[in-house]
Scaffold this active site. Structure first.
Site, PDB file in Angstrom:
ATOM      1  N   HIS A   1       0.846  -1.207   0.000  1.00 62.62           N
ATOM      2  CA  HIS A   1       0.000   0.000   0.000  1.00 62.62           C
ATOM      3  C   HIS A   1       0.879   1.255   0.000  1.00 62.62           C
ATOM      4  O   HIS A   1       0.522   2.275  -0.577  1.00 62.62           O
ATOM      5  CB  HIS A   1      -0.895   0.029   1.236  1.00 62.62           C
ATOM      6  CG  HIS A   1      -2.092  -0.870   1.141  1.00 62.62           C
ATOM      7  ND1 HIS A   1      -3.223  -0.536   0.442  1.00 62.62           N
ATOM      8  CD2 HIS A   1      -2.334  -2.094   1.679  1.00 62.62           C
ATOM      9  CE1 HIS A   1      -4.125  -1.507   0.548  1.00 62.62           C
ATOM     10  NE2 HIS A   1      -3.604  -2.470   1.290  1.00 62.62           N
TER      11      HIS A   1
ATOM     12  N   HIS B   1      -7.733  -7.661  -0.772  1.00 59.41           N
ATOM     13  CA  HIS B   1      -6.412  -7.053  -1.031  1.00 59.41           C
ATOM     14  C   HIS B   1      -5.861  -7.503  -2.398  1.00 59.41           C
ATOM     15  O   HIS B   1      -5.721  -8.692  -2.660  1.00 59.41           O
ATOM     16  CB  HIS B   1      -5.454  -7.486   0.084  1.00 59.41           C
ATOM     17  CG  HIS B   1      -4.071  -6.933  -0.031  1.00 59.41           C
ATOM     18  ND1 HIS B   1      -3.664  -5.759   0.570  1.00 59.41           N
ATOM     19  CD2 HIS B   1      -2.974  -7.402  -0.682  1.00 59.41           C
ATOM     20  CE1 HIS B   1      -2.392  -5.542   0.309  1.00 59.41           C
ATOM     21  NE2 HIS B   1      -1.946  -6.527  -0.463  1.00 59.41           N
TER      22      HIS B   1
ATOM     23  N   GLU C   1      -6.644 -12.495   2.532  1.00 58.55           N
ATOM     24  CA  GLU C   1      -7.568 -11.346   2.490  1.00 58.55           C
ATOM     25  C   GLU C   1      -8.216 -11.260   1.114  1.00 58.55           C
ATOM     26  O   GLU C   1      -7.541 -10.932   0.133  1.00 58.55           O
ATOM     27  CB  GLU C   1      -6.797 -10.033   2.761  1.00 58.55           C
ATOM     28  CG  GLU C   1      -6.113 -10.003   4.115  1.00 58.55           C
ATOM     29  CD  GLU C   1      -5.260  -8.741   4.305  1.00 58.55           C
ATOM     30  OE1 GLU C   1      -5.202  -7.890   3.400  1.00 58.55           O
ATOM     31  OE2 GLU C   1      -4.638  -8.631   5.371  1.00 58.55           O
TER      32      GLU C   1
ATOM     33  N   ASP D   1      -7.411  -2.112  -1.375  1.00 66.04           N
ATOM     34  CA  ASP D   1      -8.390  -2.955  -0.691  1.00 66.04           C
ATOM     35  C   ASP D   1      -9.745  -2.584  -1.273  1.00 66.04           C
ATOM     36  O   ASP D   1     -10.152  -1.404  -1.191  1.00 66.04           O
ATOM     37  CB  ASP D   1      -8.395  -2.682   0.819  1.00 66.04           C
ATOM     38  CG  ASP D   1      -7.075  -3.079   1.471  1.00 66.04           C
ATOM     39  OD1 ASP D   1      -6.367  -3.935   0.911  1.00 66.04           O
ATOM     40  OD2 ASP D   1      -6.759  -2.520   2.534  1.00 66.04           O
TER      41      ASP D   1
HETATM   42 ZN   LIG Z   1      -4.563  -4.254   1.749  1.00 70.48          ZN
END
Ligand SMILES: [Zn+2]
Length: 258
Positions: free
Chosen positions: A165, A232, A229, A172
């Site tokens: 990030h 992501h 995740e 996200d």
């Molecule tokens: Zn993320």
């Protein structure tokens, strides 16, 4: 934008100015005018249309200037993908750490990444869906703030290694329908448990279908996933350097927090 657009914009602004004068006449009509049924005023919807058109042209101008920057430039995704939804959780305390780490919401990425996201949104447009962003570029200082609160690599990427990030490479996100309702992905964003893993197969058919659609759309545009995740995604073609560049906030959003 083509080379005639500034002229078009000026024409629209001129028309808007003329409309303003007509509206003023309407506000204080003379006694003669009151009886003169020949006086014609532009309908309010025409004025609204011209304002909308001037705004649209201005947005196209901003979009074109952003698209002409170099691949590594920071660009505002809200300018390039205005039809997407933005709920930047780390600009609020509505996140798994209950910690506000951004002074104001911002969804930025490197231009090369943004161009791929624009392709994803273009495909989604044709099936009535949109992207919804929860987090985009995250300055290194924000990553340190998260790490300070929770120094646990299971939940926060150690800032010394650097988060994708903070390179402007990671996003996200989820999908929403035409009414802005999130598609069911089985868990909320930032849910840390096995139910958020891509490998978890006990979700409903609907959830599995939604996840598959999200993954296919993102992978087709050059993004990879991580195992734990579903939200992501990482842009693969280029790895940009870590950064602590900060986006600017409107001055009224910088009031001292209570
Ligand atoms: Zn993320």
């Amino acid at each position: 934008m083509d080379k005639f657009s500034p002229f078009l914009l000026l024409s629209l602004l001129f028309l808007l100015a003329c409309q303003g004068e007509v509206v003023e006449e309407k506000a204080e009509p003379s006694s003669e005018e009151k009886t003169d049924s020949a006086v014609s005023l532009a309908p309010a919807e025409d004025t609204a249309f011209l304002y909308a058109e001037a705004r649209r042209l201005r947005q196209l101008e901003i979009r074109d200037s952003l698209l002409s920057l170099e691949d590594s430039a920071w660009v505002d995704l809200q300018q390039l993908i205005p039809q997407a939804e933005y709920e930047i959780r780390y600009a609020t305390s509505n996140n798994f750490m209950e910690l506000q780490v951004y002074d104001c919401p911002g969804c930025y990425s490197r231009l090369a990444v943004a161009k791929s996201l624009m392709k994803v949104q273009q495909n989604l447009d044709s099936i009535g869906l949109s992207l919804k962003f929860f987090d985009c570029y995250r300055p290194s200082s924000a990553q340190w703030a998260l790490w300070k609160k929770t120094p646990d690599p299971r939940y926060v990427h150690p800032p010394k290694q650097g988060s994708m990030h903070s390179r402007g490479n990671a996003l996200d996100l989820s999908l929403v329908d035409s009414l802005g309702r999130e598609l069911d992905m089985g868990t909320p964003f930032d849910y840390f448990g096995k139910e958020a893993y891509w490998s978890y197969t006990q979700h409903s058919e609907e959830v599995n279908k939604n996840r598959k659609l999200l993954r296919q759309q993102m992978q087709a545009a050059g993004f990879s996933t991580i195992r734990t995740e579903w939200w992501h995604f990482v842009y693969k073609a280029q790895r940009f350097p870590l950064s602590n560049w900060q986006w600017s906030c409107p001055t009224d959003s910088l009031e001292p927090k209570g």
